[in-house]
Design an enzyme around this catalytic site. Sequence first.
Site, short mmCIF file in Angstrom:
data_model
loop_
_atom_site.label_atom_id
_atom_site.label_comp_id
_atom_site.label_asym_id
_atom_site.label_seq_id
_atom_site.Cartn_x
_atom_site.Cartn_y
_atom_site.Cartn_z
N GLU A 717 28.76 78.78 -51.11
CA GLU A 717 27.55 79.47 -50.64
C GLU A 717 26.56 78.39 -50.28
O GLU A 717 26.18 77.59 -51.13
CB GLU A 717 27.00 80.35 -51.74
CG GLU A 717 28.01 81.38 -52.18
CD GLU A 717 27.44 82.37 -53.16
OE1 GLU A 717 26.23 82.62 -53.09
OE2 GLU A 717 28.20 82.84 -54.00
N CYS A 751 17.44 80.04 -51.37
CA CYS A 751 18.25 79.96 -50.17
C CYS A 751 17.94 81.12 -49.24
O CYS A 751 18.06 81.03 -48.03
CB CYS A 751 19.71 79.96 -50.52
SG CYS A 751 20.10 81.25 -51.68
#
Length: 965
Positions: A717, A751
């Site tokens: 990720e 993020c």
Amino acid sequence: MNEVEHVKTILANYPLDKEARFRVSERAARWLSQKSDKKSDFVTDLLQGFELNSPEGRSMMELAEAYLRVPDPKLQKQLLRDKISAAGWHTNSANNNVARFTARAMKLAKSLYQTPASSLSVPVEKVITKTLMEKLAGHFVCGRTITEAVKNVQNNAREREVYSFDMLGEGARTYEDATRYFNVYLDAIAHIKGVGNMSVKLSALHPHFEETHRDICFDDLLQKIILLGKNCKDAGINMRIDAEEERRLDMMIDLVDHASQAPELQNWDGLGLAIQAYLKRTPHTIERLQTIAKRDNRSFGVRLVKGAYWDTEIKYAQEMGHEDFPVFTRKRHTDLSYVYCAHLLLEAPNLRPAFGSHNAMSLAAVVELANQDKDLFETQRLVGMGDDVHEAMRDEGYNIGVYAPVGAHEDLLPYLVRRLLENGANTSFLKQSGQNDDSVFEEPYDLIKNSDIKPHDYIKMPVDLYKTHRNSLSPDLGHFEVCTSLQKSINIHVQSIKIDEITNDDTGALDQKFENAHKAFQKWRLTTANDRADLLEKFADTLNDNRDILLGYLQAEAGKTIHDAIAEWREAIDFCRYYARCARLDFIPQSLNSPEGETNIYTREGRGVFITIAPWNFPLAIFVGQVVAALAAGNCVIAKPSEETPHIGDFVIKLMHKSGFPKDVVTIALGDGKVGAYLTNHPKCDGIAFTGSFTTGKIIQRAIAARDGAMIPFIAETAGLNAMAVDSTALPEQVVDDIIHSAFGSAGQRCSALRILIIEDKAAKNILPLLSNAIRILKVDDPSSFSTDVGPIVSNKQAKDIKRSVSELKAQGSVIAEAPLNTKDPRYIAPIAIDMSEYDFPNEEIFGPVLQVYRVKSIKDSIEAINKKGYALTFGIHTRLGSNMRMYASMINAGNIYINRGMTGAVVGVQPFGGFGLSGTGPKAGGPDMLRAFARERVITTDITAAGGNASLVAKDETSTGGMA
Ligand code: NAD
């Protein structure tokens, strides 16, 4: 006290006996029977004609909320088309002319819209917008300005009717708003003098009217209340503080307590407030107010209402994971509480009650409780509502107060929506009585006594919100006591937490960890998924029990504010419970399709030793999420936390061992990227789960490709380049709240954080000034203070990089706003928004509180340009147009798309999180496929026939055995 206990206590102390209750029903029925000769009103008829939760009702609500405030006529038309086309416009109310007319007009409009290239003829459009929207808004609003409102009231002045003016729409977002609203109140006092009273909303007087921000707002609010009170006192009018959400009530009562002692407000009984019967705590509030008033030898005016924020309270408690709701879940319980609270108010010697309700039964009960004494109380209604009952009461000599909102229609739209809900909801007295439903005359005591006492069937308690797993609970920061004791406890822990330099584990130690883990795997792989799930759940409980120390770690090592820390701690718990559930579902052997005489058993199992590598920005949640996913799937784990946050990781692994995970099944490896590289290149590594930057992800991927031997799985990720698109149908205040939260929450170190704001030119004019003011009130400070909005960047080095990027942007674009910075600590960065419209979109994220704004003509073109950058993590959309929502969502390349809300804070199992393209490989964290990616699959096929024949088949009834039998 839970709802059922509370209701039982009220029943046991109910102030009306059987005869009294009978008289209440009779009185209410009599009042309502007097209404028949009145001409019907437009809004009531409209709401009787369409159910609010039907497509027609929803379209009307959505139009009412948005139409009048959309600045762009083109989009206004599009909105109309969108909402009208979304419903069939059927009404069953044959005798209801308003509903029939509306249905016909809407059907006609819809058919015109469906004809290609046709635009709606102007007259029909005018009918719909002017008649419907303006009539709706005008119905509930007393005047657009205080002068107009006062004039309206003077023209319609009637005996025994006193108006209470409420000047505003919603709360202040900025200090400028707060000052403006304060001045509006001051100005209004002069106009109102001799005409009515004034209602004041505290959230309009301070942008931070929140318990966590008490240190910032309390004194300021107190001074404003005292000043307004003094002016009201001099003008001879009353001032009533309006009720708001429950999380503001503690502070509100404390403010009243302090204001009551202010020398300026002595010898004045005009100070008062509104309280809400739907809150379980209201009897205690009444008791406290009585104590304060008695202490200060004064009286307060107290308006009792049912409550204005019910749906908000339910949603808030569920989302925040509070232990219980502050409100009753059932309308009948609130009705019961209303009567009980009315009784308490009438009994309190220092409180002068006013009863705000449109429910004939509730008001009839008040009359009964007061023994028909007309001097003991006043009733209240809202402009545009409940006229029948109040008219009947006025005729009988009771004093009526009228709550009168004042303001431009477009500023009062949320208020308008709340009124529509109140009028149109099926549980509403007004709606039911309009349908001649006789059950409305049943007293709440009898209604409840004659049935099971239980909370609402369809409203799930916060802990039971999810089908898949138990929701994590959190402390309710709306309460003074909770905040102070939590802060104290965290501080004590922080003092005991040592954050020192760590050194890299040496390679010998790392080899040994692989050795031990592989040995442990031989036993661990034989555990059942249920056993592993049990351990995960036990660990979740351990995390829960260690709340304050974990919050301490998050503050001390990762600089998290209290809200961010709590959210992260909850997410870690949710991961454990959700993955436990996934393991139980997906990791039990499954029997597959098979011919007679054969079994095919499919199983998933661990692959061996997984390396998990976490970033520093979610040192608890992501770290835990990776580790428990690998463990639940049956792997052993060597977990590497980030070098910036090793102590949290270390503490977590200790907690795991305490919860029962064997020591070598899960171990920690401490160190920087070099340690990460050693682990991921290790020949004994059987799989890697990584979260971090794209650059690091790519390095690991290349290393995997270069390995000899078996190919191992890689779950990554990585970064995003996240944008939010805003058109001019969006609600500016909501957009600004969401931008602030998404771009600057966690100091932009998420993020998912918003980096690029794409805003339609026409919307920018309204939204950017609001945004600019909202940025300037952010408190950038030490996160150990609960009122800090933005904490530090994780390290000096990272802060330096971000500052360099900011300087470059500043040299190019123009700064929209920058938050004040009161510290010299180099790790703090002032949140900033910079208009970069003249430039291309950036190619990479800046991992900090930096927002790049682009005013654009076409959102579609901008989406295409952002897609081309290759990242695909999160994307936000703000529009009220269903057609745009669908079109944008289908165009956008992103793993998580958020419409009309903030774009951070994905919840495990609710918004499984993660992207694709440059943003990661998937599967989504907190999603149904996560555990499967950590597993290997096997199918065991067995021939179960005895040599020469299939005994079990032959033994079945009515099968042919063949042969001679
Ligand atoms: P980073 O890539 O610098 O470090 C992440 C981890 O990788 C650290 O533990 C580090 O020690 C380790 N590492 C560094 N070099 C390595 C190597 N060669 N081999 C193996 N491991 C190595 O990232 P960061 O600065 O800690 O985190 C911020 C980044 O993470 C941002 O780009 C952010 O967008 C991203 N992020 C993504 C998600 C998501 O879910 N997509 C979530 C959080 C953070």
